[in-house]
Design an enzyme around this catalytic site. Structure first.
Site, PDB file in Angstrom:
ATOM      1  N   LEU A 140       0.813  -1.198   0.000  1.00 42.34           N
ATOM      2  CA  LEU A 140       0.000   0.000   0.000  1.00 42.34           C
ATOM      3  C   LEU A 140       0.855   1.260   0.000  1.00 42.34           C
ATOM      4  CD1 LEU A 140      -2.882   1.208   0.221  1.00 42.34           C
ATOM      5  CD2 LEU A 140      -2.580   1.173   2.717  1.00 42.34           C
ATOM      6  N   ASP A 141       0.630   2.120  -0.983  1.00 43.18           N
ATOM      7  CA  ASP A 141       1.290   3.430  -1.093  1.00 43.18           C
ATOM      8  C   ASP A 141       2.812   3.322  -1.193  1.00 43.18           C
ATOM      9  OD1 ASP A 141      -1.216   4.608  -0.872  1.00 43.18           O
ATOM     10  OD2 ASP A 141      -1.076   4.823   1.302  1.00 43.18           O
ATOM     11  N   GLU A 142       3.304   2.211  -1.733  1.00 42.25           N
ATOM     12  CA  GLU A 142       4.754   2.042  -1.852  1.00 42.25           C
ATOM     13  C   GLU A 142       5.195   1.719  -3.273  1.00 42.25           C
ATOM     14  OE1 GLU A 142       6.505  -0.571   0.970  1.00 42.25           O
ATOM     15  OE2 GLU A 142       5.763   0.527   2.717  1.00 42.25           O
TER      16      GLU A 142
END
Length: 297
Positions: A240-242
């Site tokens: 997530l969000d990486e």
């Protein structure tokens, strides 16, 4: 089967560029000479050329736009003919034609990014073709339909998520979407779907990553007293969000704005970063470099 919009008001105007070659390979002498020699032998002119030598990773990244060539030249023919040279240098390569990339936009309740994309699409400055809007809520149906875009409502709950993602896969295939854009779509995609969309799903996160991941990043930023608020457009991955970062935009702030004010300020950053990322992706200006990107602006 859902019908498609007939006209494409935001499709790029025809240009002299016929094909775009993107590649990466281990860096060693002779690569550029080999590429330009191949293109010259087939009668092409180089309209634009950019390359990056990653001295840390030892790889070369290249984007070359070409014009001219034989009238009957095809994408498949170029791919096949180039394969021998590619094998000599262990290249990962793709030839792209000038077809406008088809973008499927996913939203929830926030409409600022969708509104900005619609404006750029209709004015012909997005460099891509919006084909449909998918949402887990009905809120943005009027905005999408007013722009002549099909709006597909796919509600999502914990119990229905697998079925919803299967329906989403069907929609992506129905509209032949080249790119899936999460324009403040407030649902986490499954690992299976993110893997299936590897390298062609773009998310806008409302913070300057890698800071303030996850939910309510503006509240996190306010609690830390940030002096800059930003947004990050990145490729979607299992983490997530990486995913690999494509573009970031920031605005300077002071101690006055509260979390809600930071969110209002940040919406402009979100729209700018997302639009640039989509345009660059659809112009084949982004090459993946493990967890990073090479962006030929």
């Amino acid at each position: 089967m859902t019908s498609e919009p007939v006209a494409s008001p935001g499709a790029p105007h025809p240009s002299t560029v016929r094909f775009i070659l993107t590649l990466s390979c281990p860096d060693k002498p002779g690569i550029v000479r080999g590429v330009t020699g191949f293109l010259d032998d087939r009668g092409f002119d180089i309209a634009e050329h950019q390359q990056f030598d990653d001295h840390v990773g030892g790889r070369l990244f290249l984007r070359t736009a070409i014009s001219g060539g034989e009238p009957g030249e095809t994408l498949e023919g170029l791919q096949a003919a180039f394969s021998q040279l590619a094998g000599e240098f262990d290249m990962d390569f793709t030839f792209h034609d000038g077809r406008a990339q088809r973008v499927l936009v996913m939203v929830s309740k926030f409409g600022h990014c969708l509104n900005d994309l619609i404006y750029r699409w209709r004015s012909g400055t997005l460099g891509a073709d919006l084909v449909a809007v998918v949402s887990n809520h009905e809120d943005l149906r009027p905005m999408a339909e007013a722009a002549g875009l099909q709006f597909i409502h796919i509600p999502v709950t914990a119990a229905t998520k697998p079925a919803a993602e299967e329906r989403l896969r069907e929609v992506i295939n129905e509209y032949r979407a080249d790119v899936v854009v999460l324009a403040r779509y407030m649902q986490v995609l499954s690992n299976q779907l993110t893997n299936a969309l590897h390298g062609r799903a773009i998310n806008i996160h409302h913070s300057f990553l890698p800071g303030f991941k996850g939910a309510k990043p503006y509240h996190q930023a306010y609690a830390r007293g940030v002096k800059m608020v930003g947004a990050t457009a990145h490729y979607v991955t299992e983490s997530l969000d990486e995913g690999p970062i494509i573009e970031q935009e920031v605005f300077r702030v002071d101690h006055v704005p509260d979390a809600d004010a930071l969110a209002r300020i940040g919406r402009d950053a979100e729209a700018l970063a997302l639009a640039r990322a989509i345009t660059w992706h659809c112009q084949h200006r982004i090459l993946l470099n493990n967890t990073r990107t090479v962006v030929f602006r």
